[in-house]
Structures are given as C-alpha cells and as structure tokens.
Design a protein around this motif. Sequence first.
Motif, PDB file in Angstrom:
ATOM      1  N   VAL A 103       0.811  -1.233   0.000  1.00  0.00           N
ATOM      2  CA  VAL A 103       0.000   0.000   0.000  1.00  0.00           C
ATOM      3  C   VAL A 103       0.837   1.274   0.000  1.00  0.00           C
ATOM      4  O   VAL A 103       0.287   2.373  -0.170  1.00  0.00           O
ATOM      5  CB  VAL A 103      -1.004   0.023   1.198  1.00  0.00           C
ATOM      6  N   GLY A 104       2.162   1.158   0.140  1.00  0.00           N
ATOM      7  CA  GLY A 104       3.029   2.344   0.208  1.00  0.00           C
ATOM      8  C   GLY A 104       3.012   2.943   1.601  1.00  0.00           C
ATOM      9  O   GLY A 104       2.282   2.485   2.476  1.00  0.00           O
ATOM     10  N   ASP A 105       3.828   3.981   1.780  1.00  0.00           N
ATOM     11  CA  ASP A 105       3.920   4.638   3.086  1.00  0.00           C
ATOM     12  C   ASP A 105       2.923   5.789   3.099  1.00  0.00           C
ATOM     13  O   ASP A 105       3.194   6.884   2.606  1.00  0.00           O
ATOM     14  CB  ASP A 105       5.353   5.142   3.309  1.00  0.00           C
ATOM     15  N   ILE A 106       1.727   5.527   3.663  1.00  0.00           N
ATOM     16  CA  ILE A 106       0.631   6.508   3.657  1.00  0.00           C
ATOM     17  C   ILE A 106       0.818   7.486   4.823  1.00  0.00           C
ATOM     18  O   ILE A 106       0.936   7.076   5.975  1.00  0.00           O
ATOM     19  CB  ILE A 106      -0.737   5.804   3.803  1.00  0.00           C
ATOM     20  N   THR A 107       0.859   8.782   4.526  1.00  0.00           N
ATOM     21  CA  THR A 107       1.040   9.780   5.588  1.00  0.00           C
ATOM     22  C   THR A 107      -0.333  10.229   6.110  1.00  0.00           C
ATOM     23  O   THR A 107      -1.338  10.109   5.405  1.00  0.00           O
ATOM     24  CB  THR A 107       1.846  10.997   5.072  1.00  0.00           C
ATOM     25  N   PRO A 108      -0.368  10.743   7.366  1.00  0.00           N
ATOM     26  CA  PRO A 108      -1.654  11.062   8.013  1.00  0.00           C
ATOM     27  C   PRO A 108      -2.539  12.028   7.215  1.00  0.00           C
ATOM     28  O   PRO A 108      -3.758  12.018   7.374  1.00  0.00           O
ATOM     29  CB  PRO A 108      -1.226  11.703   9.344  1.00  0.00           C
ATOM     30  N   ASP A 109      -1.936  12.879   6.368  1.00  0.00           N
ATOM     31  CA  ASP A 109      -2.748  13.859   5.639  1.00  0.00           C
ATOM     32  C   ASP A 109      -3.432  13.268   4.401  1.00  0.00           C
ATOM     33  O   ASP A 109      -4.265  13.915   3.776  1.00  0.00           O
ATOM     34  CB  ASP A 109      -1.875  15.062   5.231  1.00  0.00           C
ATOM     35  N   LYS A 165      -9.152   4.305   7.808  1.00  0.00           N
ATOM     36  CA  LYS A 165      -9.022   3.817   6.422  1.00  0.00           C
ATOM     37  C   LYS A 165      -7.628   3.218   6.225  1.00  0.00           C
ATOM     38  O   LYS A 165      -7.471   2.166   5.595  1.00  0.00           O
ATOM     39  CB  LYS A 165      -9.256   5.002   5.465  1.00  0.00           C
ATOM     40  N   LYS A 166      -6.625   3.898   6.769  1.00  0.00           N
ATOM     41  CA  LYS A 166      -5.250   3.415   6.664  1.00  0.00           C
ATOM     42  C   LYS A 166      -5.099   2.046   7.345  1.00  0.00           C
ATOM     43  O   LYS A 166      -4.539   1.107   6.789  1.00  0.00           O
ATOM     44  CB  LYS A 166      -4.299   4.437   7.307  1.00  0.00           C
TER      45      LYS A 166
END
Lengths: 178, 178
Positions: A71-77, A83-84
Amino acid sequence: MILDFFNIAANLKKIPRQGWINKLSLEKPESVADHTYSLAIMGMVFSDLENFNTEKILKIILLHDLAESIVGDITPDQISKNKKTDLENKAIKKILRKLPQSIQKQYIELWEEYQSNISAEVKIIHQLDKLEMALQAKIYSNEGHSKKKLSSFLKSAKDEITDPKLLKLFIKISKQHV
Amino acid sequence: MILDFFNIAANLKKIPRQGWINKLSLEKPESVADHTYSLAIMGMVFSDLENFNTEKILKIILLHDLAESIVGDITPDQISKNKKTDLENKAIKKILRKLPQSIQKQYIELWEEYQSNISAEVKIIHQLDKLEMALQAKIYSNEGHSKKKLSSFLKSAKDEITDPKLLKLFIKISKQHV
C-alpha cells in the motif's frame, strides 16, 4: 510461496519514507527497509537493557511496516487513520498468507498485538518508532535540511514518547549536532 | 553513548552495497541497512520454520554488517580476507564500546560466534546472507540489468549454500521472473 514473501519484504528497499518527500522534497529519502533496520537495532538494545522480550520485539518490528510493500507509506494527511488501518490490515493478511500455516498464525497474532497497542512491548515499539524518526530528522537537519520543516517531526515524536528513558534519549537527540 | 551507537547503526542507511556499484555501475544501489533488513526477515522465517534459536539469529544478523558503518562495504578484490577481518574486528569493538558493559559483552560474543562460523545458527546465517544477495541479483536482473554481469553473484551464492532447503530456495530464485 516463501519466496513470494521474501520478494515482498525485499520490496521495502524501494518504498521511500513518504514524510521526508512531502515535507523536505527529498528525491531519494531513506527506504522503509532502512528505517526498519535502524528501528530493529534500537529495539534490540533497548529491550536487552530493560529486560523486555527481545525476540518478540524484533519480530514485531520486522513485520510492523511490511504492509507498506503493497500500500506504500501513507502519511496522516492522505487518508483517515481508520481507512489506513483497514488497508494495512488487508495487505498484511494477504502477505502473510504466502507463509506456511504454523508461522502465519504466529505472525498474524504479533501484528494484531502491534495494532492493539496494549502490551508493554508494543507500547515501547510505537515510541521507539517515533524516536527513530526523530533520530533521522536530526540527521537530515545536521546535513543541512531545513530545521523549520523538520521541527514538526520532532514535535510529533515528543508528543508520543512517554517512557522516561526514551524521553531522555529523545531530549539528547533533539540537542545533538553530529 | 547509546545515542552514538544508534547513529552509527543509522549510518548503514547511507553505506551502499559496493558489489552492485563495482559490477553493475549502479549509482544508488541498495544500502547495507536495506540488505540487513531483508536478511533479517528471511532469517526470522527460516529459523521459525526450522526451529533454530530465532532471537540469536536475529541479533547476529542485525550486528553482522555493523562494522561497515566505519570501514565501508569492502569487496573481496580490494584487500585480503585476513586484512578485511582484522579491520572489521577493530571497527566492531570500537562500535560496541559505545554500549553499556552488560550488553556489550553479549554482542561481542555473538560477533565472535559469527566470525568463527562453527555453530548451526551461524552457518545458516552465512548461507542466508548469500541467498539474500542472490534474491537481490535476480531483482536487478528482472529490472533489466545485465544478466551476464549478475551471473557471478548467483555463482558465488551457489558455491556457498549447502543446506538442502536453502539450496531449493536458491534454485527457485535463480529461475524466477517477477
């Protein structure tokens, strides 16, 4: 099938830590594998000194960002925290299904323990994760990247670190010039 | 002092794996930290499946290339094997002196065990180290890098892997197209 798992893990060498790209406009920041190595060695030392269960700590650290291979490195913004978590839960289960049943079950339990953030080991890992980020922020800062832009990483680490010994280390990190 | 140790470990994020530079002329190959992360997760899975001492295997893996933070990743064509061992022994002792006595002793013993290549765990780690190199060689090959130039890495791995299960994995790796 184990080989599929090894390839997915090796893919973390190519997943950049997105926070440094977003905030510092770095083209080639550290990889998720780089971060996890550094966190693992910090976890080993801290756990051995404080008599935690080092094997458990190391296993959880090695698994904790594995979902990012998909899913990649999803940042809080980017998306909501729920969902993350949902995306990462699905991804990690897909990844762990590549392994034989016996260890699959063990690793899913470790992942669930990490997500629940209840046990002593897991609380330490979450704080060490922030401490490692602070260490890297300070390294980038000492390499000449914007102190102002990096201050948000140090603040976010400070907000989450409550263990007195880790807090002492955090204060040392925030003062260090290497 | 622990912080000095953490900084030295984090420096492995910036040490490139020299073999890929020398043979493939890659500008930004994987880092030593990238390699060590991948090796650690392979070691964890293999050890848990085969009932080795996983804690010991993970600790040795996390420490095994730490000297390279000071001396760099020295390839066999640069200096003799004895000279390399000597440099790395000096470097690792200097690095481990940053840690409190209790764990310093433990880690030096693990390092010496790794260098001696006698115990079952350490023999597996040396072979997994080669297997991880083969995995990465195949990844580079599938990304379009010269199969011919990469064949020496696969050959060197094949020469050192004797464990039947690791050999099976090696054969699968050498055939894989991802």
